[in-house]
Design a protein around this motif. Structure first.
Motif, short mmCIF file in Angstrom:
data_model
loop_
_atom_site.label_atom_id
_atom_site.label_comp_id
_atom_site.label_asym_id
_atom_site.label_seq_id
_atom_site.Cartn_x
_atom_site.Cartn_y
_atom_site.Cartn_z
N ASP A 121 0.48 -1.36 0.20
CA ASP A 121 0.18 0.24 0.52
C ASP A 121 0.91 1.83 0.17
O ASP A 121 0.55 2.37 -0.56
CB ASP A 121 -0.42 0.01 1.32
CG ASP A 121 -1.89 -0.73 1.02
OD1 ASP A 121 -2.49 -1.47 0.17
OD2 ASP A 121 -2.27 -1.83 2.12
N LYS A 122 2.09 1.85 0.92
CA LYS A 122 2.44 2.50 0.75
C LYS A 122 3.15 2.48 -0.30
O LYS A 122 3.68 3.95 -0.51
CB LYS A 122 4.07 2.63 1.96
CG LYS A 122 3.46 2.53 3.51
CD LYS A 122 2.74 3.82 4.10
CE LYS A 122 2.29 3.99 5.25
NZ LYS A 122 2.16 5.64 5.15
N GLN A 123 3.32 1.54 -0.83
CA GLN A 123 4.76 1.74 -2.31
C GLN A 123 3.61 2.50 -3.18
O GLN A 123 4.25 2.77 -4.24
CB GLN A 123 5.44 0.19 -2.88
CG GLN A 123 6.07 0.19 -4.62
CD GLN A 123 7.51 1.09 -4.01
OE1 GLN A 123 8.07 0.70 -3.30
NE2 GLN A 123 7.19 1.72 -5.86
N ARG A 124 2.82 1.19 -3.14
CA ARG A 124 1.07 2.49 -4.27
C ARG A 124 1.30 4.11 -4.09
O ARG A 124 0.85 4.93 -4.93
CB ARG A 124 0.01 1.35 -4.22
CG ARG A 124 0.38 0.02 -4.62
CD ARG A 124 -1.56 -0.50 -4.64
NE ARG A 124 -2.14 0.47 -5.44
CZ ARG A 124 -3.26 0.03 -5.70
NH1 ARG A 124 -3.82 -0.78 -5.22
NH2 ARG A 124 -4.40 1.22 -6.57
N TYR A 166 4.70 10.16 -6.93
CA TYR A 166 5.61 10.83 -8.18
C TYR A 166 5.23 9.95 -9.19
O TYR A 166 5.93 9.71 -10.17
CB TYR A 166 6.43 10.74 -7.04
CG TYR A 166 6.58 11.36 -5.85
CD1 TYR A 166 7.57 12.55 -5.63
CD2 TYR A 166 6.82 10.82 -4.89
CE1 TYR A 166 7.76 13.51 -4.63
CE2 TYR A 166 6.86 11.33 -3.74
CZ TYR A 166 7.62 12.52 -3.72
OH TYR A 166 7.66 13.35 -2.17
N ALA A 167 4.46 10.41 -10.12
CA ALA A 167 3.44 9.93 -10.69
C ALA A 167 4.35 9.99 -12.35
O ALA A 167 4.65 9.13 -12.86
CB ALA A 167 1.71 10.24 -11.40
N SER A 168 5.27 11.27 -11.75
CA SER A 168 5.97 11.30 -13.48
C SER A 168 7.79 10.15 -12.94
O SER A 168 8.26 10.83 -13.75
CB SER A 168 6.28 12.94 -13.23
OG SER A 168 6.94 13.23 -12.31
N ASN A 169 7.81 10.16 -11.86
CA ASN A 169 8.92 9.63 -12.01
C ASN A 169 8.65 7.90 -12.19
O ASN A 169 8.14 7.57 -10.68
CB ASN A 169 9.53 10.23 -10.65
CG ASN A 169 10.93 9.30 -10.17
OD1 ASN A 169 11.71 9.13 -11.06
ND2 ASN A 169 11.53 10.03 -9.83
N PRO A 170 9.23 7.39 -13.21
CA PRO A 170 9.03 5.90 -13.30
C PRO A 170 9.55 4.88 -12.33
O PRO A 170 9.62 3.79 -12.07
CB PRO A 170 9.54 5.60 -14.58
CG PRO A 170 10.52 6.98 -14.88
CD PRO A 170 10.29 7.78 -13.92
N LEU A 171 11.00 5.84 -11.50
CA LEU A 171 12.07 5.19 -10.80
C LEU A 171 11.17 4.59 -8.89
O LEU A 171 11.73 4.08 -8.67
CB LEU A 171 13.09 5.81 -10.75
CG LEU A 171 13.80 6.15 -12.09
CD1 LEU A 171 15.60 6.87 -11.15
CD2 LEU A 171 14.64 5.23 -12.20
N LEU A 172 10.08 5.01 -9.35
CA LEU A 172 9.34 4.95 -8.03
C LEU A 172 8.46 4.23 -7.94
O LEU A 172 7.63 4.80 -7.63
CB LEU A 172 8.83 5.98 -7.07
CG LEU A 172 10.08 6.78 -6.89
CD1 LEU A 172 10.22 8.91 -6.32
CD2 LEU A 172 10.96 6.20 -5.80
#
Length: 249
Positions: free
Chosen positions: A167-170, A176-182
């Motif tokens: 849940d925390k990862q989602r 930070y939807a614009s950062n694919p690394l996260l």
């Protein structure tokens, strides 16, 4: 934790060595009891000079500062451990794995613990760094068993077990939807650093009778996205702890 922390770093490539991940079986009491009994009963194997030359040529042996001129009792202990490791590993046992990697690390750690206890009290913390899939979990499982056979309590924590919950990862990925690394676990920012520091600190300072739960992470949950294992299923280590190994990459 600074005064109690040691790091052991080595660059090592062994072409024929491959690792099979046996998973965490630190609380597998029947296997640990069998391993301990075997370690105490197996007769020391007689060593020969050619074999010693092979062992002492290991980069890890040299990096660990071990002495090729160890006394007879130390070599007897070495080959006793080797014989049991060969039995435990079965067809996965190789000279590279047993004599050039596992045992040099084990004897180096024993030396550090002995020297630390002679100069100060407290738990020693060691960081074990190795690329993903390199066999960190496999070697630490055997280290726990070998130390237990000598009355040394060794606790293992892995950076992989401190990833954020599903849940925390989602939530992080959406924030930070614009950062694919996260979007997925694995990169800086996707671990619960506070939980990791608190766990290692608790292991380092636990006293007799204290019980410390060590987090575990299930990478296969949610179709491979992963999630932290429920706390009631975390393994427990009883204090005091002599050695904490934090494995990571």
């Amino acid at each position: 934790m600074g005064d109690h922390t040691l790091g052991f770093f080595t660059g090592l490539q062994i072409g024929s060595l491959w690792h099979h991940n046996h998973g965490y079986d630190l609380l597998d009491k029947p296997r640990r009891a069998k391993f301990t009994a075997g370690l105490k009963s197996v007769a020391a194997e007689k060593h020969e000079n050619p074999r010693l030359e092979v062992i002492t040529s290991s980069p890890v042996f040299k990096k660990a500062g071990l002495d090729a001129d160890m006394d007879q009792q130390s070599w007897a202990e070495w080959f006793k451990c080797a014989k049991l490791l060969n039995r435990e590993l079965g067809r996965d046992a190789t000279v590279d794995r047993v004599h050039k990697l596992y045992l040099p690390v084990f004897f180096w750690l024993k030396k550090q613990i002995r020297e630390a206890k002679a100069t100060r009290d407290g738990t020693m913390i060691v960081g074990l760094s190795c690329p993903q899939g390199g066999g960190k979990t496999t070697i630490t499982n055997f280290l726990v068993k070998m130390f237990a056979a000598e009355g040394i309590t060794c606790a293992i924590a892995s950076t992989d077990d401190f990833y954020l919950t599903y849940d925390k990862q989602r939530e992080l990925a959406e924030t930070y939807a614009s950062n694919p690394l996260l979007e997925f676990r694995g990169n800086p920012g996707t671990m619960d650093v506070d939980l990791m520091c608190n766990t290692v600190s608790a292991l380092a300072h636990c006293g007799p009778g204290d019980e410390i739960n060590i987090p575990r992470y299930n990478k296969s949950a949610y179709k491979g996205r992963g999630d932290r294992v429920p706390e009631e299923d975390w393994p427990t280590v009883k204090g005091p702890v002599d050695l904490v190994i934090l494995e990571g990459w």
